[in-house]
Design a protein around this motif. Structure first.
Motif, PDB file in Angstrom:
ATOM      1  N   ARG A 748       0.633  -1.212  -0.184  1.00 52.74           N
ATOM      2  CA  ARG A 748      -0.109  -0.077   0.066  1.00 52.74           C
ATOM      3  C   ARG A 748       1.002   1.210   0.042  1.00 52.74           C
ATOM      4  N   GLY A 749       1.966   1.273   1.129  1.00 56.94           N
ATOM      5  CA  GLY A 749       2.835   2.476   0.719  1.00 56.94           C
ATOM      6  C   GLY A 749       3.783   2.642  -0.305  1.00 56.94           C
ATOM      7  N   LEU A 754       0.534   7.367  -4.598  1.00 62.58           N
ATOM      8  CA  LEU A 754       0.801   8.279  -3.612  1.00 62.58           C
ATOM      9  C   LEU A 754       2.054   9.260  -3.642  1.00 62.58           C
ATOM     10  N   ASP A 758       1.764  12.722   1.125  1.00 56.25           N
ATOM     11  CA  ASP A 758       1.014  11.806   1.670  1.00 56.25           C
ATOM     12  C   ASP A 758       1.531  10.857   2.863  1.00 56.25           C
ATOM     13  N   LEU A 759       2.758  10.615   2.679  1.00 55.27           N
ATOM     14  CA  LEU A 759       3.569   9.646   3.602  1.00 55.27           C
ATOM     15  C   LEU A 759       4.327  10.088   4.660  1.00 55.27           C
ATOM     16  N   GLU A 768      -1.209   5.159   8.413  1.00 56.25           N
ATOM     17  CA  GLU A 768      -2.137   4.770   7.429  1.00 56.25           C
ATOM     18  C   GLU A 768      -1.787   3.812   6.495  1.00 56.25           C
ATOM     19  N   TYR A 769      -0.642   4.088   5.884  1.00 61.05           N
ATOM     20  CA  TYR A 769      -0.277   3.364   4.816  1.00 61.05           C
ATOM     21  C   TYR A 769       0.573   2.238   4.902  1.00 61.05           C
TER      22      TYR A 769
END
Length: 884
Positions: A748-749, A754, A758-759, A768-769
């Motif tokens: 996901r990450g 992304l 976002d990270l 969240e990721y």
């Protein structure tokens, strides 16, 4: 002692006191705090003003010696005679160490006020030393301070006495200065002065300084058993076990250690210092030379040392000696268990029979029958095994397990579907990895039944994954899942035979978190959390760890599997930093030491070559971040499927070229490295600054805790790729396997949908990721060796058992406090196939900053096996043509 008739003499006294002080380490230290002598020297020449004819006072002669106590009674009101006689009485009492009487007499002499000022001052100095000797140091301090204001400041004895007085009232900090002054005023400080300084430093907790004082004393005054033992004790208190062992070894070589308990203590220090083999070899020699009795306790101790040294065959021999001497059935059962770990099935069965012959207690009989059944099953004696498991079934503790075994034998289960392990629980039912590897009972875990078949070339038709002939997967992980089902069996992992696409595509899109670990519930999961994760949960509000179903996705090409199995026969470390006899695959499928595990990490297959654009971000405590980008070209020499040779001349591991693309002020910075599998020769490294078209050769020893550029000091060179340094600075310890919550299958990450914004959250990566799973990991501890330097005093590595990627590292400062935490988010590149980590994070747990490296979301996909590189491409002369 005689005096001239009619002449009065004064007598100056010095005192001696021996104080017994017990330090916290348990060593008894005799410290001569005040060395002195009771002087009978006449002061008539020194104090001419005191020479007077005293009416009625006739000094004794050699023929007519009258005790001073008798003379005192006859002196009447003559103050001069009384003062001198009382002074003499004080001197005599001090010589006899009757300090109470000496103080009484000298106080009375001073109270007469009959002598002149200089003599009075001298008596006060003597009284101060007597107060110290007599256990009244508080009274001495003021008097000694007064005495030191004049000419006394040049008297080392007075400074020494003041230091002793401060020690007497437990003012250790104040004692340092006068004692240092005393030692500076003479070229030959006394041994007792070093003893006092050692006691002061020790009481202040200044263990390094205390050790230095003792070492200086030994250098000046020669061998002294008590000093050697004290120095050993200080090193032990300071947890410098290598130095403690070395110190005690010197005392041993000089013939000071003859007591068996001292020899055993020396062996124990070698073990704590990370040298259990040396400890065991010494103890074996002592038993042979009759320096130790060689009783059952000695053999048991020796067996434990050989086990700590991973010398199980030698441990077995020592255990057998102990068992023969004691006849204890439990010892025979331990021998059986160790033989089972070594897969010596006939020897295990024989030892179990001996345990029964020697009266094995009923509460151990069930375990013994199970162990006998396992051994017989592994030898192909299924009928005998059925009998043993039937007997075991009548014992409630193991009856469920025994019946399960009976069912499996009837169903035709093969030995390769059974994983044996060492257990830390009494019931013998926890699979290997549920706790650190110990020396407790051997037990079994039944492999999960196959859930799906694997494609040809990566697994067997049975669906168990690539066949290896034992209970381990090709890379060395335990094939079976965990008893509680949280860790599944390995069935081949993700590879081109059962997936399509690349790591940007999540192969588990429908997985949902099973639970989320937060600060409020972390105590329920603490046994499976690294200390770094526990600190992040406590320290940062909102930090969380979503835990997903565990997927054992690790897989490698079949050629790597085959080579890894072959390396079991030939790979070896001729030095912790020099690998030999390995070809293509993991060198150590069944690692026995910590540095073997890390060597597997360094040499793991990552493709033949790769081109990777990536970014790194330094995130400050306020959430602002600076991003730099670059491109890496790598050609792997070891592990290259196109040229799968053995490690040869040059011992090259890989060629690495890194060029910074931005920000603009850093663009053009270039680094070239030729990594080696012989770290004693050192890597070759070149660098070119921005806008300078020239490569500079860097020293071969660049590495370790040298800061990595552009990381704000958060990353050291040996933290790149989680760890890529040498092994010589550290003591490596392998604690075994343990189930842990680790960052895994981080698809996901890894998504290109992304952005870095976002990270990169404030204080920590955007959780969240992230994805965490329960996996077994090798736990490896590295501690900086005495005499070596590194900004980390200790590190604990958590290494994936299936792929040997380092997933987490707890990093400790020089005070033993957790300082930084590394976290590598595992990714399976199933199109290659191989595993790596992205991103790699380093958290500074003090200042709130963190570093994120190997970020690729906004970059082109990593390009594997493009075959456009060769060794010439990485030649420094060729690289110069790329500079701008």
């Amino acid at each position: 002692m005689t005096t001239a008739p009619g002449t009065a003499r004064t007598y100056r006294s010095r005192t001696m006191v021996v104080i017994q002080s017990r330090v916290s380490s348990g060593w008894l230290i005799s410290l001569s705090l005040l060395a002195g002598l009771i002087s009978q020297a006449a002061l008539a020449e020194q104090y001419r003003s005191e020479v007077k004819e005293i009416p009625g006072y006739t000094p004794p002669t050699q023929q007519q010696e009258v005790p001073p106590e008798e003379r005192l009674k006859k002196l009447g009101d003559n103050p001069y005679a009384k003062a001198l006689t009382l002074q003499e009485m004080a001197s005599n009492a001090a010589q006899n160490k009757d300090y109470k009487a000496a103080i009484k007499h000298l106080e009375a002499a001073i109270d007469t006020n009959a002598l002149a000022g200089v003599a009075q001052a001298d008596m006060r100095r003597d009284l101060a030393t007597l107060y110290v000797a007599g256990g009244q140091p508080a009274k001495a301090i003021g008097m000694l301070q007064e005495a030191l204001r004049g000419d006394g400041d040049r008297d080392p004895e007075l400074h020494y006495a003041l230091a002793a007085a401060y020690v007497g009232v437990k003012k250790y900090s104040e004692a340092v200065s006068p004692l240092e002054k005393a030692m500076s005023l003479t070229r030959a400080p006394k041994a007792a002065w070093y003893d006092l300084m050692f006691a002061i430093r020790h009481r202040l907790g200044q263990l390094d300084a205390a050790a230095a004082v003792l070492q200086e004393k030994l250098d000046k005054f020669g061998a002294d058993k008590q000093a050697w033992m004290q120095l050993t004790a200080v090193h032990v208190q300071n947890k410098k076990y290598d130095q403690a062992a070395a110190t005690m070894a010197v005392a041993y070589r000089q013939g000071y250690l003859t007591d068996p308990d001292e020899l055993r203590q020396l062996a124990g220090l070698y073990t704590k210092g990370g040298a259990p083999y040396e400890a065991a070899a010494l103890m074996q020699q002592w038993i042979s030379d009759k320096k130790l009795a060689g009783d059952a306790a000695d053999w048991e101790h020796l067996a434990g040392l050989w086990l700590a040294a991973k010398e199980r065959e030698k441990a077995l021999a020592a255990m057998a000696q102990a068992a023969r001497k004691t006849g204890k059935p439990n010892q025979y059962l331990e021998i059986a268990q160790l033989n089972m770990e070594l897969e010596n099935w006939p020897q295990a069965a024989n030892a179990i029979q001996e345990a029964f012959k020697h009266g094995l207690p009923k509460n151990r009989a069930g375990d013994a029958y199970v162990a006998m059944g396992i051994s017989q099953f592994q030898m192909g004696q299924n009928d005998a095994a059925m009998g043993s498991f039937t007997a075991a079934a009548s014992h409630p503790k193991v009856s469920k397990l025994a019946r399960q075994w009976l069912d499996f034998i009837r169903a035709g289960v093969r030995p390769s579907q059974v994983a044996l392990h060492k257990n830390t629980a009494d019931d013998g039912l926890v699979p290997e990895g549920e706790g650190y590897t110990g020396t407790a009972a051997t037990a079994v875990a039944i492999a999960d039944l196959p859930q799906r078949s694997a494609s040809k070339g990566y697994g067997a038709d049975s669906g168990e994954g690539y066949p290896t002939g034992d209970q381990y997967i090709p890379m060395g992980g335990i094939r079976a899942g965990s008893a509680d089902g949280r860790i599944p069996a390995w069935t081949g992992g993700l590879h081109p035979g059962n997936t399509t696409g690349n790591a940007r595509i999540d192969p588990y899109p429908d997985d949902k978190p099973l639970y989320v670990v937060t600060a409020s519930n972390m105590s329920e999961h603490a046994a499976h959390l690294s200390l770094g994760h526990q600190r992040l949960l406590k320290q940062y509000e909102g930090y969380k760890m979503p835990v997903y179903p565990s997927r054992r996705s690790a897989a490698y090409p079949e050629a790597i599997y085959k080579a890894t199995l072959e390396n079991q026969k030939t790979a070896r470390l001729i030095d912790p930093d020099v690998l030999e006899g390995a070809r293509l695959g993991f060198p150590f499928r069944r690692p026995k030491t910590g540095n073997e595990v890390i060597w597997n990490h360094r040499t793991r297959y990552r493709g033949n070559s790769l081109t990777m654009r990536s970014a790194q971000a330094l995130v400050l405590a306020d959430g602002t971040h600076n991003i730099s980008k670059g491109i890496a070209d790598i050609l792997f020499v070891y592990g290259n499927l196109n040229n799968p040779g053995e490690i040869g001349e040059g011992h090259l591991l890989l060629y690495y070229l890194w060029r910074v693309l931005g920000p603009s002020q850093m663009a053009g910075l270039t680094a070239l490295a030729h990594e080696t599998t012989d770290l004693k020769r050192g890597r070759q490294v070149w660098a070119a600054p921005p806008n300078i078209a020239r490569l500079f050769r860097l020293p071969a020893n660049i590495g370790y805790d040298y800061p990595s550029g552009g990381t704000g000091g958060l990353q050291f060179i040996d933290q790149i790729n989680m760890y890529n340094g040498g092994f010589d600075k550290y003591t490596w310890r392998l604690h075994g396997r343990k189930p842990m919550l680790v960052p895994y299958n981080a698809f996901r990450g890894y998504s290109d949908k992304l952005k870095y914004s976002d990270l990169l959250g404030k204080k920590h990566y955007n959780q969240e990721y992230t994805r965490y799973e329960m996996h077994r990991v090798w736990v490896v501890e590295a501690e900086t060796r005495p005499g070596e330097s590194h900004k980390f005093s200790r590190r604990v590595f958590y290494v994936d058992e299936d792929a040997y990627g380092i997933l987490m590292v707890d990093c400790y400062d020089q005070d033993g406090e957790l300082w930084r935490f590394q976290e590598g988010h595992g990714i399976s590149h199933y199109n290659v196939p191989m595993t790596t980590t992205s991103p790699d994070l380093i958290y500074d747990l003090r200042d709130g900053r963190y570093l994120a490296t190997v970020l690729t979301n906004e970059e082109d996909l990593v390009e594997f096996n493009n075959d456009k590189y060769n060794a010439r491409y990485f030649n420094p002369a060729q690289v110069k043509t790329l500079l701008r």
